[in-house]
Design a protein around this motif. Structure first.
Motif, PDB file in Angstrom:
ATOM      1  N   ILE A 278      62.753  46.492 -54.693  1.00 56.50           N
ATOM      2  CA  ILE A 278      62.719  45.119 -53.963  1.00 56.50           C
ATOM      3  C   ILE A 278      63.176  44.023 -54.492  1.00 56.50           C
ATOM      4  O   ILE A 278      63.495  43.972 -55.915  1.00 56.50           O
ATOM      5  CB  ILE A 278      61.104  44.854 -53.870  1.00 56.50           C
ATOM      6  CG1 ILE A 278      60.347  45.921 -53.068  1.00 56.50           C
ATOM      7  CG2 ILE A 278      60.872  43.527 -53.393  1.00 56.50           C
ATOM      8  CD1 ILE A 278      58.863  45.709 -53.334  1.00 56.50           C
TER       9      ILE A 278
ATOM     10  N   ALA B  15      62.257  38.434 -52.603  1.00 58.46           N
ATOM     11  CA  ALA B  15      61.009  38.720 -51.603  1.00 58.46           C
ATOM     12  C   ALA B  15      59.663  38.416 -52.590  1.00 58.46           C
ATOM     13  O   ALA B  15      58.874  37.894 -52.193  1.00 58.46           O
ATOM     14  CB  ALA B  15      60.897  40.208 -51.644  1.00 58.46           C
TER      15      ALA B  15
ATOM     16  N   ASN C 286      65.946  51.202 -52.031  1.00 59.21           N
ATOM     17  CA  ASN C 286      64.437  51.230 -52.632  1.00 59.21           C
ATOM     18  C   ASN C 286      63.739  50.509 -53.795  1.00 59.21           C
ATOM     19  O   ASN C 286      63.135  50.926 -54.439  1.00 59.21           O
ATOM     20  CB  ASN C 286      64.186  52.908 -52.644  1.00 59.21           C
ATOM     21  CG  ASN C 286      64.165  53.667 -51.508  1.00 59.21           C
ATOM     22  OD1 ASN C 286      64.911  53.152 -50.427  1.00 59.21           O
ATOM     23  ND2 ASN C 286      63.251  54.463 -51.446  1.00 59.21           N
TER      24      ASN C 286
ATOM     25  N   VAL D 133      50.560  44.769 -46.325  1.00 60.13           N
ATOM     26  CA  VAL D 133      51.990  45.312 -46.093  1.00 60.13           C
ATOM     27  C   VAL D 133      52.125  46.052 -44.893  1.00 60.13           C
ATOM     28  O   VAL D 133      51.660  47.045 -44.692  1.00 60.13           O
ATOM     29  CB  VAL D 133      52.437  46.119 -47.405  1.00 60.13           C
ATOM     30  CG1 VAL D 133      53.793  46.297 -47.315  1.00 60.13           C
ATOM     31  CG2 VAL D 133      52.405  45.071 -48.681  1.00 60.13           C
TER      32      VAL D 133
ATOM     33  N   LEU E 179      57.901  45.466 -44.884  1.00 60.10           N
ATOM     34  CA  LEU E 179      58.703  46.249 -45.650  1.00 60.10           C
ATOM     35  C   LEU E 179      59.502  47.040 -44.700  1.00 60.10           C
ATOM     36  O   LEU E 179      58.760  47.897 -44.161  1.00 60.10           O
ATOM     37  CB  LEU E 179      57.980  46.853 -46.795  1.00 60.10           C
ATOM     38  CG  LEU E 179      58.615  47.906 -47.772  1.00 60.10           C
ATOM     39  CD1 LEU E 179      59.668  47.089 -48.748  1.00 60.10           C
ATOM     40  CD2 LEU E 179      57.606  48.339 -48.565  1.00 60.10           C
TER      41      LEU E 179
ATOM     42  N   ALA F 275      53.542  41.043 -46.108  1.00 59.30           N
ATOM     43  CA  ALA F 275      54.867  41.295 -46.318  1.00 59.30           C
ATOM     44  C   ALA F 275      55.282  42.571 -45.471  1.00 59.30           C
ATOM     45  O   ALA F 275      54.582  43.245 -44.902  1.00 59.30           O
ATOM     46  CB  ALA F 275      55.013  41.922 -47.742  1.00 59.30           C
TER      47      ALA F 275
ATOM     48  N   GLN G   7      64.464  44.951 -49.572  1.00 58.42           N
ATOM     49  CA  GLN G   7      64.666  45.809 -50.448  1.00 58.42           C
ATOM     50  C   GLN G   7      65.947  46.620 -50.311  1.00 58.42           C
ATOM     51  O   GLN G   7      66.408  46.642 -49.078  1.00 58.42           O
ATOM     52  CB  GLN G   7      63.830  47.133 -50.357  1.00 58.42           C
ATOM     53  CG  GLN G   7      63.689  47.884 -49.147  1.00 58.42           C
ATOM     54  CD  GLN G   7      64.597  48.786 -48.992  1.00 58.42           C
ATOM     55  OE1 GLN G   7      64.977  49.631 -49.925  1.00 58.42           O
ATOM     56  NE2 GLN G   7      64.983  49.258 -47.656  1.00 58.42           N
TER      57      GLN G   7
ATOM     58  N   ALA H  74      60.350  41.514 -46.676  1.00 57.50           N
ATOM     59  CA  ALA H  74      60.208  42.031 -48.110  1.00 57.50           C
ATOM     60  C   ALA H  74      61.706  42.743 -48.238  1.00 57.50           C
ATOM     61  O   ALA H  74      61.493  43.885 -48.214  1.00 57.50           O
ATOM     62  CB  ALA H  74      59.093  42.867 -48.657  1.00 57.50           C
TER      63      ALA H  74
ATOM     64  N   LEU I 147      54.478  44.760 -53.851  1.00 56.17           N
ATOM     65  CA  LEU I 147      54.140  43.527 -53.090  1.00 56.17           C
ATOM     66  C   LEU I 147      53.051  42.777 -53.163  1.00 56.17           C
ATOM     67  O   LEU I 147      52.687  41.715 -53.114  1.00 56.17           O
ATOM     68  CB  LEU I 147      54.596  43.700 -51.846  1.00 56.17           C
ATOM     69  CG  LEU I 147      56.136  44.217 -51.348  1.00 56.17           C
ATOM     70  CD1 LEU I 147      56.213  44.846 -49.988  1.00 56.17           C
ATOM     71  CD2 LEU I 147      56.953  43.138 -51.601  1.00 56.17           C
TER      72      LEU I 147
ATOM     73  N   ALA J  68      54.773  49.324 -51.826  1.00 54.92           N
ATOM     74  CA  ALA J  68      53.817  48.490 -51.338  1.00 54.92           C
ATOM     75  C   ALA J  68      53.093  47.661 -52.537  1.00 54.92           C
ATOM     76  O   ALA J  68      52.739  46.125 -52.348  1.00 54.92           O
ATOM     77  CB  ALA J  68      52.943  49.081 -50.201  1.00 54.92           C
TER      78      ALA J  68
ATOM     79  N   VAL K   1      54.457  48.358 -43.180  1.00 58.37           N
ATOM     80  CA  VAL K   1      55.632  49.274 -43.660  1.00 58.37           C
ATOM     81  C   VAL K   1      56.509  50.023 -42.200  1.00 58.37           C
ATOM     82  O   VAL K   1      55.850  50.678 -41.337  1.00 58.37           O
ATOM     83  CB  VAL K   1      55.220  50.342 -44.409  1.00 58.37           C
ATOM     84  CG1 VAL K   1      56.462  51.292 -44.692  1.00 58.37           C
ATOM     85  CG2 VAL K   1      54.428  49.846 -45.649  1.00 58.37           C
TER      86      VAL K   1
END
Length: 348
Positions: free
Chosen positions: A20, A24, A18, A66, A46, A44, A15, A13, A58, A55, A68
Motif C-alpha cells: 500500500i 493511501a 501488493n 474495505v 482496494l 477504502a 497499492q 487505496a 487500511l 485490508a 476489495v
C-alpha cells in the motif's frame, strides 16, 4: 441525480506490487476528519490481484470498511481495467466523497473515473474541508451546507482556488502526497471487508504489459527526510549549492530547493519544495537564500523547526522561521558547517 443516495467518504487505496502506498494512509487520515464532520464512515477501495490480506493495514489507519476488487486483470496498473473497477464501485455503493492520491496512477485514474460517473474532479488539492457553498451567502441564492470545499493552487501556484461540486456526486478530488497527516496506527484494528468484482472483459482498450522496468535513482525522496537543507535563488549559482550539500552531509540531511532553482535548471524537480513541488514535514528545515513566497511556504510550513538564512531582513521567510539569521549565506553557512563538525567530533 438523487444526492441523498450518496453517503460516506471513500478513499482509493493505491497499492503497487501488493504494497500500500503511503498516500493511501494520508488520505484515510483526512477522510476520518471529513467523515466526522458529516457523521458518516470511511471506506477504502482496494484494487488489485491477491490483495485481500492488505485490508487490515487500511483498518489500522482509519478505514471502517474495505471494498476489495480482486481480479487477475488488476495485477499491474492499467488504465482501462482500473477505471472500470473504481467507476463500478462508485456506481454500486454511491459514495458522497471520493478521494484519490495525486500520484502518477491517481492523476491518470481520477479524471477517467470522474468522466465515467458524470461528476467533477478537483485536481492536486492541498486543503479539504466541509463547509458552505457559496462560501459567503449571496442574496437570492441558496447556500448549501456540508459541501466538500477543495482548495488547490492555480495558475502555476500564483493564486489559490477553492472549488465545490454541489450538484453532482460523488465529490471527487485528487490530493497531493505529503499534504495530509496519517493518524497514529490503531494496532489490531479490523475493518469490515466486502469483496466486489464487476467482471472484466478484456478488449482492444486493455493494453498488454510486456515488461516492467523499475527505474533506479540516486535521488533521495525529500518527503522522507528528517533534515532538509533547502536553497533558493539567493544561493546564486548551481556551484554554490556545494556549501549547502556540505551542511546537509554534516547533519545527515538532504538538499532540497525552491521553484526558482528548478526553473533555472540548477536542480531537478524531484528536489523542489512548494505548492508546485513537494510538501515536506522534516524535523528541521533550513531555508537558505529563499525569500519565502507563499507558494514555497505552503510546502514546508509544517516543519518542526525552521531555520532561515537570508541577507534581506524583511524577507517573508522570517515570518514563519523559528530561528533567523540575517547575513551573507556564503559566510554564514560554511561557519555553521565548521562549528557543527567541531561539536559532533567533540561529542564522539
Amino acid at each position: 441525480m438523487n444526492l441523498e443516495e450518496y453517503k460516506g467518504v471513500y478513499v482509493f487505496a493505491q497499492q503497487v506490487d501488493n504494497e500500500i502506498s503511503s498516500i493511501a494512509f494520508e488520505l484515510l487520515g483526512k477522510a476520518k476528519d471529513l467523515a466526522k464532520d458529516l457523521s458518516t464512515d470511511v471506506t477504502a477501495v482496494l484494487i488489485g490481484s491477491g490483495i485481500k490480506g492488505l485490508a487490515d493495514q487500511l483498518a489500522e489507519y482509519g478505514a471502517d470498511k474495505v471494498i476489495v476488487v480482486d481480479d487477475p486483470e488488476l495485477k499491474d496498473y492499467r488504465t482501462e481495467p482500473y477505471a472500470h473497477a473504481l467507476a463500478s464501485v462508485i456506481n454500486q455503493y454511491k459514495p458522497e466523497i471520493m478521494l484519490v492520491g495525486a500520484t502518477a496512477i491517481g492523476r491518470d485514474l481520477g479524471p477517467r473515473v470522474s468522466a465515467r460517473v458524470a461528476t467533477g474532479l478537483t485536481a492536486d488539492c492541498t486543503v479539504l474541508e466541509i463547509g458552505d457553498f457559496p462560501l459567503q451567502a449571496v442574496p437570492g441564492q441558496e447556500q448549501l451546507h456540508n459541501q466538500l470545499l477543495m482548495t488547490r493552487p492555480a495558475f502555476g501556484g500564483n493564486t489559490i482556488a477553492t472549488i465545490a461540486c454541489p450538484y453532482n456526486r460523488p465529490q471527487m478530488a485528487t490530493v497531493r502526497a505529503g499534504v495530509m497527516q496519517k493518524i497514529d496506527p490503531i494496532k489490531g484494528a479490523k475493518a469490515v471487508v466486502e469483496e466486489y468484482n464487476p467482471g472484466f472483459t478484456p478488449d482492444n482498450k486493455y493494453v498488454e504489459i510486456l515488461e516492467v522496468v523499475k527505474a533506479v535513482t540516486e535521488t533521495v525522496d525529500i518527503m522522507d527526510a528528517k533534515i532538509l537543507v533547502s536553497g533558493g535563488r539567493g544561493v546564486g549559482s548551481p556551484e554554490n549549492f556545494k556549501i549547502l550539500e556540505e551542511l546537509a552531509e554534516v547533519l545527515g540531511g538532504t538538499v532540497s530547493c525552491s521553484r526558482a532553482v528548478v526553473d533555472s535548471g540548477w536542480k531537478p524537480k524531484d528536489l523542489q519544495v512548494g505548492q508546485t513541488g513537494k510538501t515536506v514535514r522534516p524535523n528541521v528545515y533550513f531555508a537558505i537564500g529563499i525569500s519565502g513566497a507563499i507558494q514555497h511556504v505552503a510546502g514546508m510550513e509544517e516543519s518542526d523547526i525552521i531555520v532561515a538564512i537570508n541577507k534581506d531582513a524583511d524577507a517573508p521567510i522570517f515570518d514563519v522561521a523559528d530561528y533567523g539569521v540575517v547575513g551573507d549565506l556564503n559566510k554564514i553557512v560554511p561557519k555553521l558547517t565548521a562549528a557543527l563538525k567541531t561539536e559532533i567530533a567533540a561529542a564522539k
